[in-house]
Write an enzyme that holds these catalytic residues in place. Structure first.
Site, mmCIF file in Angstrom:
data_model
loop_
_atom_site.group_PDB
_atom_site.id
_atom_site.type_symbol
_atom_site.label_atom_id
_atom_site.label_comp_id
_atom_site.label_asym_id
_atom_site.label_seq_id
_atom_site.Cartn_x
_atom_site.Cartn_y
_atom_site.Cartn_z
ATOM 1 N N VAL A 29 10.334 0.665 12.070
ATOM 2 C CA VAL A 29 9.493 1.859 12.120
ATOM 3 C C VAL A 29 9.157 2.123 10.649
ATOM 4 O O VAL A 29 9.991 2.630 9.902
ATOM 5 C CB VAL A 29 10.217 3.049 12.792
ATOM 6 N N PRO A 30 7.962 1.720 10.227
ATOM 7 C CA PRO A 30 7.666 1.515 8.800
ATOM 8 C C PRO A 30 7.416 2.774 7.970
ATOM 9 O O PRO A 30 6.323 2.981 7.439
ATOM 10 C CB PRO A 30 6.433 0.621 8.846
ATOM 11 N N CYS A 31 8.448 3.573 7.779
ATOM 12 C CA CYS A 31 8.307 4.754 6.924
ATOM 13 C C CYS A 31 8.075 4.360 5.466
ATOM 14 O O CYS A 31 7.583 5.168 4.673
ATOM 15 C CB CYS A 31 9.495 5.697 7.079
ATOM 16 N N HIS A 32 8.373 3.107 5.115
ATOM 17 C CA HIS A 32 8.117 2.645 3.748
ATOM 18 C C HIS A 32 6.619 2.610 3.444
ATOM 19 O O HIS A 32 6.227 2.561 2.281
ATOM 20 C CB HIS A 32 8.759 1.269 3.499
#
Length: 160
Positions: free
Chosen positions: A119-122
């Site tokens: 889950v690409p919060c980056h």
């Protein structure tokens, strides 16, 4: 609850599973020995992370879920819409969620994401284009964004 430790280019990652679902992908700062995953969902997660780091996977499809409030789930679902190699700002995320006044709450929910990389919060950055907080450490955020940009052949990240 089955757990496996995965050695990645950005350090050791602890992956947990419960009832057939991966429940967390978490960066470790403490040294831990990598091991072989025991549960099918953990094996799939490790295989897909290998593919991601090799530049061959852009979307994860192993079974995963994480506990969180309805609002957090909505924030995390929004993160899944950010394309590989792309970035958005917290302000853009709040507008996508039709909640432009909730920037801080959205940033807080991003910080509580337990599915690092998946889950690409980056991929969420500051409005000025600068890197802002990342629970896994700023160096990892920078590495992940540069990795995706390199795989995409863009040389730098681009906005959503």
């Amino acid at each position: 609850m089955p757990i496996t430790y995965y050695s990645s280019p950005v350090g050791m990652i602890r992956i947990t599973e419960d009832e057939g679902y991966v429940t967390s992908v978490h960066f470790m700062d403490e040294p831990v020995e990598p091991d072989e995953p025991s549960a099918p969902a953990l094996k799939m997660a490790v295989e897909q992370l290998d593919e991601y780091f090799a530049g061959k996977r852009k979307v994860f499809d192993f079974p995963f879920r994480q506990a969180g409030s309805d609002f957090q789930q909505e924030v995390w679902q929004c993160l899944l819409t950010i394309g590989y190699g792309k970035t958005i700002s917290y302000l853009q995320q709040s507008k996508l969620m039709k909640n432009p006044l909730a920037i801080r709450a959205i940033a807080s929910a991003n910080g509580k994401n337990h599915m690092a990389i998946v889950v690409p919060c980056h991929r969420v950055i500051g409005s000025d284009g600068g890197l802002t907080g990342y629970a896994g450490g700023m160096w990892r955020k920078k590495w992940l964004l540069e990795h995706e940009a390199c795989v995409m052949g863009s040389g730098q990240t681009s906005l959503f």
